[in-house]
Design an enzyme around this catalytic site. Structure first.
Site: not given
Ligand code: CP3
Length: 336
Positions: A23, A27, A36, A73
């Site tokens: 990550r 954010r 975003r 994602d």
């Molecule tokens: O920088 C990086 O690591 C690359 C991008 C990345 C994202 N998601 C961007 C993201 C990666 C590798 C992921 C993987 C991901 N997504 C996982 C596996 C890694 C982990 O954290 O365990 C999982 C479980 C997800 C599912 C997911 N997507 C969740 C739980 C969330 C958060 C939701 C929230 O609103 O808090 C996301 C959304 C997400 N994926 C964001 C980002 C930057 C935030 C979205 C936003 O900007 O509003």
């Protein structure tokens, strides 16, 4: 220039170790929030190559990291299977749950829907600094299945576990669908220019022992095998979060080249098979805190891992309130 991350994934010890953070794009970075804010829909944001490429590069350029991780994602796979996926503000991901065979019948993987991701990879490769390797990724079948079945994030995954027991035909078919779509997606990422691939098993921690082989090891092994059939030298990192103590068995059973270790496991005590790298495992809370405590722990890790194939990372993703300056301090401490 030989990229350090790729050297370590071949089993070499490199000093100081390469560093990137799960990550690392997201954010906690003001430049991410600015982009975003202009995009109402997160899935669309991920599937817009010029924006996704810029966001992928932001932390690499700001902190001179040794890897970029594709901005995408794990829930793009359910989306490309035709399941309804959305991100409710402040609530995390939501999906229309799939819990029976009729639900599975309605799923068809569309590679075309994820073609923008491949365009993002090409653009990132064109602009990537020399030292940095581009990591592609996908969720592992079990982890993605928990979202598809539960319809949201969570930690106990009771419905998923109950279905695996009570309706094995459904569960095994969902695993097959995820093995096939995830393999195709990762192969496409490799074709487009990803230099390493990470498989996120973020919810390995909820898997009961009785399901470990069927839900984690075997599906992951099949994905790795499919990728390596097309790209024999493609390094693959598996991340069985909260099962770090099983890293050695996991590596042997799945065929990955490296294993991500969460912060609950003592990475310095792991006995890994020859040539298998480990990645991790600073606590994201320590990065949030920053300062001397963080620097001392980072240096302790680097010192203890000297001589082993080791990639510096966190035990899980960067937390949203983390001050970006702490990342700069961390990288400086690792390299000093
Ligand atoms: O920088 C990086 O690591 C690359 C991008 C990345 C994202 N998601 C961007 C993201 C990666 C590798 C992921 C993987 C991901 N997504 C996982 C596996 C890694 C982990 O954290 O365990 C999982 C479980 C997800 C599912 C997911 N997507 C969740 C739980 C969330 C958060 C939701 C929230 O609103 O808090 C996301 C959304 C997400 N994926 C964001 C980002 C930057 C935030 C979205 C936003 O900007 O509003």
């Amino acid at each position: 220039m030989v990229k350090k991350l790729l050297q370590v994934l071949k089993g070499e010890a490199v000093s100081p170790p390469p560093v990137w953070l799960m990550r690392q794009a997201g954010r906690y970075l003001p430049e991410y929030r600015a982009l975003r804010a202009k995009a109402p829909d997160f899935i669309r944001f991920c599937l817009t190559p010029d924006v996704a490429a810029e966001v992928t590069l932001q932390p690499v350029l700001r902190f001179d990291l040794d890897a970029a991780i594709l901005f995408a994602d794990i829930l793009l796979i359910p989306h490309a299977l035709g399941q309804k996926v959305w991100f409710a503000e402040g609530e995390g991901p939501r999906l229309e749950p799939v819990r029976d065979m009729a639900g599975l019948d309605a799923l068809t993987y569309s590679a075309a829907m994820l073609a923008p991701v491949m365009e993002t990879i090409k653009r990132v490769r064109a602009d990537l600094p020399e030292r940095a390797a581009l990591i592609g990724f996908a969720g592992a079948p079990w982890t993605v299945a928990t979202y598809m079945i539960e319809g949201m994030g969570g930690t106990d995954h009771g419905t998923t576990k109950a279905l695996a027991e009570k309706d094995p035909a459904f569960f095994d078919r969902l695993m097959d669908i995820l093995v096939e779509s995830t393999s195709a997606y990762l192969i496409a990422q490799a074709n487009a220019g990803a230099e390493a691939l990470q498989i996120f098993e973020s919810w390995a921690g909820s898997v009961p022992d009785a399901l470990w082989g069927r839900a984690v090891l075997e599906p992951t092994r099949r994905v790795v095998e499919a990728v390596k059939a097309k790209h024999p030298n493609m390094p693959v990192i598996g991340f069985p979060r909260l099962k770090g103590a099983l890293a050695s068995d996991y590596a042997k059973a799945t065929g990955v080249n490296g294993v991500g270790i969460d912060q609950m496991t003592d990475i310095t005590a792991l006995q890994m098979p020859r040539g298998i790298a480990v990645q991790g495992n600073l606590s994201p809370e320590l990065l949030l805190e920053g300062g001397e405590t963080m620097r001392a722990e980072a240096k302790r890790l680097v010192k203890a891992m000297t001589g082993k194939p080791f990639i510096f990372n966190l035990g899980h993703g960067v937390m949203q309130p983390t001050p970006p300056e702490h990342v700069a301090e961390l990288v400086a401490a690792i390299r000093s």
